[in-house]
Design an enzyme around this catalytic site. Structure first.
Site, PDB file in Angstrom:
ATOM      1  N   LYS A  22       0.817  -1.217   0.000  1.00  0.00           N
ATOM      2  CA  LYS A  22       0.000   0.000   0.000  1.00  0.00           C
ATOM      3  C   LYS A  22       0.853   1.271   0.000  1.00  0.00           C
ATOM      4  CE  LYS A  22      -2.350   0.203   3.717  1.00  0.00           C
ATOM      5  NZ  LYS A  22      -2.668   1.215   4.731  1.00  0.00           N
ATOM      6  N   ARG A  97     -10.920   4.802   9.984  1.00  0.00           N
ATOM      7  CA  ARG A  97     -10.578   3.569  10.691  1.00  0.00           C
ATOM      8  C   ARG A  97     -11.779   2.929  11.361  1.00  0.00           C
ATOM      9  NH1 ARG A  97      -5.363   1.964  12.504  1.00  0.00           N
ATOM     10  NH2 ARG A  97      -5.963   1.254  14.560  1.00  0.00           N
ATOM     11  N   ARG A 136      11.149 -11.718   5.358  1.00  0.00           N
ATOM     12  CA  ARG A 136      11.976 -10.557   5.701  1.00  0.00           C
ATOM     13  C   ARG A 136      13.094 -10.949   6.666  1.00  0.00           C
ATOM     14  NH1 ARG A 136       9.328  -5.038   5.949  1.00  0.00           N
ATOM     15  NH2 ARG A 136       9.443  -5.253   8.199  1.00  0.00           N
ATOM     16  N   ARG A 169      13.204 -10.591  12.441  1.00  0.00           N
ATOM     17  CA  ARG A 169      12.764  -9.709  13.522  1.00  0.00           C
ATOM     18  C   ARG A 169      11.544 -10.313  14.225  1.00  0.00           C
ATOM     19  NH1 ARG A 169      11.609  -3.920  11.522  1.00  0.00           N
ATOM     20  NH2 ARG A 169       9.792  -5.109  10.863  1.00  0.00           N
ATOM     21  N   ARG A 180      -1.551  -9.656  13.351  1.00  0.00           N
ATOM     22  CA  ARG A 180      -1.717  -8.336  12.714  1.00  0.00           C
ATOM     23  C   ARG A 180      -2.741  -8.405  11.585  1.00  0.00           C
ATOM     24  NH1 ARG A 180       3.994  -7.056  10.802  1.00  0.00           N
ATOM     25  NH2 ARG A 180       3.094  -5.263   9.770  1.00  0.00           N
TER      26      ARG A 180
END
Ligand SMILES: [Zn+2]
Length: 232
Positions: A22, A97, A136, A169, A180
């Site tokens: 995004k 939101r 990642r 991480r 999430r």
């Protein structure tokens, strides 16, 4: 007051889960339609820095780790979109939101005589996002981020710049990512439902970024008649 606008005003709302690309799309859309890309985070920080009463209230709440209420968020958005750089439109990322925020935003646009927003939903299956985000890696030394799928290091497992062993991480652990993604759909689902399928342009975000961009531009052109400018 007459305000001559040569091009149609484009108001874009961008929704998409973490890892959907995004941010990249927001930057390129802003350039192509010559509108500012406004994220709520930046808007809040700017308002805090400006030291307005509104900013100070938002600041205090954020510093205490609290969630800024709809009233304050709506006021900050209203003040931001009244600025001259928004005269040809704007892109919002991270707002609305909540459904009450979406309702308030509709009224705000109406008051200002602005067109309805073009609502873009970047849809990417969870499995693709999990694969992308768990790929990642970070260098503990220079903090450079790699992605085993899209930006791998030259030597597997080691930083190109300083040869340190790459690490995953905490935030990129699968369980954290699934949490999430779940939080995102809980939050965004009701807003997309409120706008309804006739208003929401769902774009397949699993395609390569250039194709995603083209699909969004086409949705904008259909909704507003506005054609993107060529960007070198
Ligand atoms: Zn490094």
């Amino acid at each position: 007051m007459l305000n001559w606008v040569l091009e149609a005003v484009v108001i874009l709302l961008l929704f998409g889960p973490p890892g959907c690309g995004k941010g990249t799309q927001a930057v390129s859309l802003a350039a192509k339609f010559r509108i500012p890309a406004i994220s709520t985070g930046e808007m809040f920080r700017a308002e805090c820095k400006a030291g307005t009463e509104l900013g100070q209230r938002a600041c205090t709440i954020m510093q205490s780790g609290g969630l800024v209420g709809d009233d304050i968020v709506n006021c900050i958005v209203a003040s931001r979109i009244a600025r001259p750089d928004c005269r040809n439109g704007f892109l919002l990322d991270g707002y609305p939101r909540t459904v009450p925020q979406a309702q308030n935003f509709g009224l705000l646009l109406e008051e200002r005589g602005l067109p309805e927003p073009v609502v873009i939903h970047l849809d990417v299956p969870d499995c693709v996002l999990v694969k992308r985000l768990t790929a990642r890696r970070q260098c503990p030394q220079c903090l450079r981020i790699y992605n085993l799928q899209s930006q791998p290091p030259r030597r597997a497992g080691y930083c190109d710049d300083d040869g340190s062993g790459l690490l995953t991480r905490e935030d990129d652990q699968e369980s954290v990512i699934r949490d999430r993604l779940h939080a995102y759909s809980q939050l965004t689902g009701p807003i997309l439902d409120w706008y309804g399928p006739a208003r929401v342009h769902t774009v397949d975000g699993a395609q390569p970024p250039e194709q995603v961009a083209r699909a969004i531009e086409q949705a904008v052109a259909e909704a507003t008649g506005r054609i993107p400018v060529a960007v070198r």
